[in-house]
Design a protein around this motif. Structure first.
Motif, PDB file in Angstrom:
ATOM      1  N   ASP A  83      44.014  37.849  35.501  1.00  0.00           N
ATOM      2  CA  ASP A  83      43.143  38.988  35.793  1.00  0.00           C
ATOM      3  C   ASP A  83      41.664  38.633  35.699  1.00  0.00           C
ATOM      4  O   ASP A  83      40.828  39.306  36.271  1.00  0.00           O
ATOM      5  CB  ASP A  83      43.436  40.146  34.827  1.00  0.00           C
ATOM      6  CG  ASP A  83      44.820  40.714  35.061  1.00  0.00           C
ATOM      7  OD1 ASP A  83      45.253  40.747  36.228  1.00  0.00           O
ATOM      8  OD2 ASP A  83      45.484  41.099  34.077  1.00  0.00           O
ATOM      9  N   SER A 126      49.713  38.789  33.576  1.00  0.00           N
ATOM     10  CA  SER A 126      48.770  39.714  34.195  1.00  0.00           C
ATOM     11  C   SER A 126      49.081  41.134  33.728  1.00  0.00           C
ATOM     12  O   SER A 126      50.184  41.429  33.285  1.00  0.00           O
ATOM     13  CB  SER A 126      48.877  39.640  35.720  1.00  0.00           C
ATOM     14  OG  SER A 126      50.130  40.168  36.138  1.00  0.00           O
ATOM     15  N   ARG A 127      48.075  41.988  33.810  1.00  0.00           N
ATOM     16  CA  ARG A 127      48.242  43.380  33.404  1.00  0.00           C
ATOM     17  C   ARG A 127      49.306  44.084  34.233  1.00  0.00           C
ATOM     18  O   ARG A 127      50.098  44.866  33.722  1.00  0.00           O
ATOM     19  CB  ARG A 127      46.901  44.090  33.589  1.00  0.00           C
ATOM     20  CG  ARG A 127      46.478  44.918  32.420  1.00  0.00           C
ATOM     21  CD  ARG A 127      45.146  45.576  32.726  1.00  0.00           C
ATOM     22  NE  ARG A 127      45.243  47.011  32.439  1.00  0.00           N
ATOM     23  CZ  ARG A 127      45.070  47.529  31.230  1.00  0.00           C
ATOM     24  NH1 ARG A 127      44.797  46.763  30.227  1.00  0.00           N
ATOM     25  NH2 ARG A 127      45.161  48.834  31.046  1.00  0.00           N
TER      26      ARG A 127
END
Lengths: 310, 482
Positions: free
Chosen positions: B157, B380-381
């Motif tokens: 990110d 990643s989020r």
């Protein structure tokens, strides 16, 4: 017709023999090879260690305990299964006494035959789950539930059947017995039916009792079948893997509590898969194979008798 | 003798094996097994013939993933299911476009052992569950990719950060074997005791913070015909959670590290271990266990607990998911940090929390770069939120779960406990990943203790013997906690 007979026979045999060689003989030979290495089971990297695995085996207290359990089963399981199956088969086929002196089974024998055979139709996995529910260690277990209703045990201390060091192995052995009797009942029944009825009638006329008929007529004429059953059951007693690994406590492949239901096969699997001692496990496999072979030969040798033609 | 030194690459092929064959032939051992090895060699060689899929390394593509190609993913389909992975694979395919083969299974060993041996393992494996392939064994055989590369890669990110900076502290260390990270433990797991909030409210009990308060509740429960403690006796793994938590809290982080570092006084000679195991044994002696619990398996005991037959049960935070169907609507599942003994070095709030559920990339994977990239995208989020939605659990990505995700009461209470605990008081054991055999021996001893067949002193002796045995392995020198 004689011409090409061998080619014809070979044509039929080649596929099964090839399958047998590839899927049975070959793995056995590979196991031999691996048993002389420190193979860890997750790659083809390994080193040669000679007989180290074998010497380690015989000073490994868990393995010796497992071996002893197999020996106990080996003594108990075939004797109990064969005796019970013979008794039931005798009762079902010739044990009944009609008024007119005919030879037949006890009343309802057809029904009993089916009833006894049913356990053998179930898969081992289902058996294990079923019996875990029966032996379950709290009040919800079938046996414990009945015992508590009858006031035979205290609800605060139900019997933890599969967690009792002295009971666990016999609990599993009983399941094998229950499972095996039906099959051997049918096997012995088939053999008994091929015994000519005249022999029984003659024995009856001579006034022999049921017990005498059994020991003097039935058993000698069934000897070949009993012998076969013995070998099969001995092999079964050397294995027991599926039931023990599902039913008994322990983290990989059961064998608990504290190795009290450990058999060679469960200890083998734990070493092979969980501990990464695959070479060592292969050495166990070779020992099991050796013992089973010796046993089968000895059994066949000791029990060899004159064959009675009829 | 070990031959791991010749473990990698096509040219390592068979120094040891060639030698082995020669020697076995020389020793005049039966000629046939030699044939077995020849064929085994042939089988293992085939993996090296396959083309490694590799593309160009760029800033956005730190591992050099080739576009297209294939990606082979194997997921342990346990309490978390495998739907989350199917969602991830869709996202992965959108970016890199490979043919993805997905397998969700419980039989990790059965399905993968032959593939590891033949040298054609998958590219990503969630190596978990009862039938996981033990990580220490895989590592010894050179089958695990070193994930240091992943730690140093740019975060998905925010490329200005490295992946190691966005993980919850301790995650990398949890994956350490032989001093380097070899597995990404993805699920943030909290261990301790669990209870029903409703039962506490109905009976007017206060949350117990000390061991005495815990015993008092159990005794009160016993009077009302309820078992104090249930545990998953058929699998002594769980009671070990309780014992080991208590040792770490009583003796502090040093007591915990002594066990992981195979200290000759980890158990025998450790006051914390003695005090803790005696405390656990007190539960047994006073008859506060749910009758019969020693012989129940995890589902049987957890279900009995869900039915209100016992007050507490030890487990990790996967419990809520595992028991979803058996949990009554108004059960209100709650997490309880292990209550403390007098003189405890760590406070009540301290908890065992850390990364669980190891994801690995096999060293010999055809698309190893793709496997590493898959792991990077897991950090990643977006992927982390997908996991939380599908599996009702937190991940090891810091602030990685979108606040809009609605979690269940048990997970919520576990998160509150984590937040109430300062970072330096969160602890986690590593020996379970490092020493499978030692772990099993200690579990066996614990089962005997709970069944009252051995006394605390004997338990300490057995546990110490297991530690001493593990210390004999020369490879154990590489596993040290600072």
């Amino acid at each position: 017709m004689q011409q090409g007979k061998y080619r014809f026979v070979t044509g039929f045999l080649i596929v099964p023999v090839a399958l047998y060689a590839v899927f049975m003989i070959w793995p056995y030979l590979q196991t031999f090879g691996y048993s002389f290495t420190d193979w860890q089971g997750q790659s083809q990297e390994m080193g040669f260690v000679g007989f180290d695995n074998y010497t380690a085996l015989f000073s490994d207290s868990v393995f010796l305990k497992a071996l002893w359990h197999n020996i106990l089963l080996l003594i108990f399981l075939p004797v109990a299964t064969i005796l019970l199956a013979l008794f039931f088969a005798y009762m079902v086929n010739v044990g009944g006494r009609g008024g007119s002196g005919g030879v037949r089974g006890v009343a309802g024998s057809g029904f009993y035959k089916i009833l006894f055979f049913v356990p053998h139709v179930l898969s081992i996995a289902i058996l294990a789950v079923l019996w875990r529910a029966i032996y379950r260690g709290d009040v919800a277990g079938l046996i414990n539930g009945v015992f508590i209703k009858l006031g035979l045990s205290d609800p605060a201390h139900p019997i933890e059947w599969l967690n009792e060091p002295d009971l666990v192995l016999w609990c599993v052995a009983f399941v094998l017995l229950w499972w095996g009797v039906g099959f051997y009942l049918v096997l012995f029944s088939a053999a008994m039916q091929s015994i000519p009825r005249e022999i029984y009638e003659a024995a009856l006329l001579d006034g022999s009792s049921r017990t005498q008929t059994f020991f003097k007529v039935t058993l000698p004429l069934l000897w070949d079948t009993v012998q076969t059953a013995w070998v099969y059951l001995a092999i079964l007693a050397m294995d027991c893997f599926a039931l023990i690994s599902v039913m008994t406590p322990g983290n990989s492949y059961g064998g608990g509590p504290d190795h009290n239901s450990e058999v060679m096969a469960t200890y083998l699997m734990r070493n092979f898969l969980a501990f990464g001692k695959s070479g060592y496990a292969c050495a166990m496999g070779v020992v099991i194979l050796g013992l089973t072979l010796v046993l089968s030969l000895v059994t066949l040798r000791i029990s060899r008798r004159e064959r009675i033609e009829y | 003798m070990g031959t791991t030194s010749t473990s990698n690459g096509a040219n390592g092929e068979g120094f040891s094996r060639r030698n082995l064959i020669k020697r076995s032939a020389a020793l005049g051992l039966i000629a046939v097994p030699t044939m077995g090895f020849l064929s085994a060699c042939a089988a293992s060689g085939s993996g090296d013939d396959q083309e490694r899929q590799k593309g160009e390394v760029t800033k956005d593509n730190p591992f050099g993933v080739a576009k297209g190609g294939t990606l082979d993913v194997v997921i342990f389909k346990g309490g978390f299911g495998d739907q989350y992975a199917i969602e991830w694979e869709k996202l992965y395919k959108d970016t890199w476009g490979p043919e993805i083969s997905h397998l969700g299974t419980q039989e990790i060993t059965g399905k993968l052992q032959p593939r590891f041996n033949a040298g054609n393992p998958p590219d990503v494996v969630d190596n978990s569950g009862a039938q996981q392939i033990k990580l220490d064994v895989l590592h010894k055989n050179g089958q695990l990719a070193d994930l240091t590369e992943l730690l140093d890669a740019p975060a998905p990110d925010d490329p200005s950060k490295k992946v190691r900076d966005i993980l919850v502290p301790g995650t990398a260390e949890k994956g350490f074997i032989g001093g380097k990270m070899h597995s990404l433990n993805y699920v943030y797991t909290v261990y301790g005791l669990w209870y029903s909030g409703k039962m506490f409210q109905d009976r007017g009990w206060e949350v117990p913070k000390t061991w005495d308060a815990l015993l008092a509740i159990m005794q009160d429960a016993k009077k009302q015909g309820i078992g104090g403690l249930a545990h998953q006796g058929k699998h002594p793994y769980y009671i070990n959670v309780m014992i080991m938590d208590l040792i770490a809290k009583t003796g502090g982080l040093d007591a915990m590290k002594a066990i992981d570092n195979l200290d000759p006084k980890a158990f025998v000679g450790s006051a914390a271990a003695k005090q803790s195991i005696e405390a656990v044994y007190e539960i047994v002696e006073k008859g506060l266990l749910l009758p019969g619990t020693n012989s129940l398996d995890h589902i049987e005991s957890q279900t009995a607990w869900n039915e209100g037959k016992a007050v507490f049960i030890p487990s990790g935070s996967w419990l809520e998911n595992e028991q979803l169907k058996q949990t009554p609507e108004d059960f209100d599942m709650r997490f309880l940090p292990m209550p403390v003994l007098p003189g405890s070095k760590l406070p009540f709030e301290a908890i065992r929390a850390g990364a669980g559920e190891p994801f690995i990339v096999p060293e010999k994977a055809r698309n190893k770069a793709g496997g590493l990239e898959f792991l990077r995208m897991m950090c990643s989020r977006e992927w982390s939120t997908t996991f939380a939605q599908q599996a009702n659990s937190l991940t090891i990505v810091q602030d990685g779960v979108d606040k809009s995700v609605e979690l269940r009461p048990g997970t919520k209470s576990a998160i509150e406990a984590v937040e109430a605990c300062p970072v330096d008081q969160r602890f986690d054991y590593y020996y379970t990943n490092w020493y499978s055999e030692m772990d099993e021996s200690i579990r066996t001893a614990s089962a005997e203790l709970m069944a009252k067949r051995i006394q605390p002193n004997e338990w300490l002796k057995r546990a110490q013997a297991a530690v001493d045995k593990a210390a004999e392995d020369p490879e154990s020198k590489n596993n040290k906690r600072p």
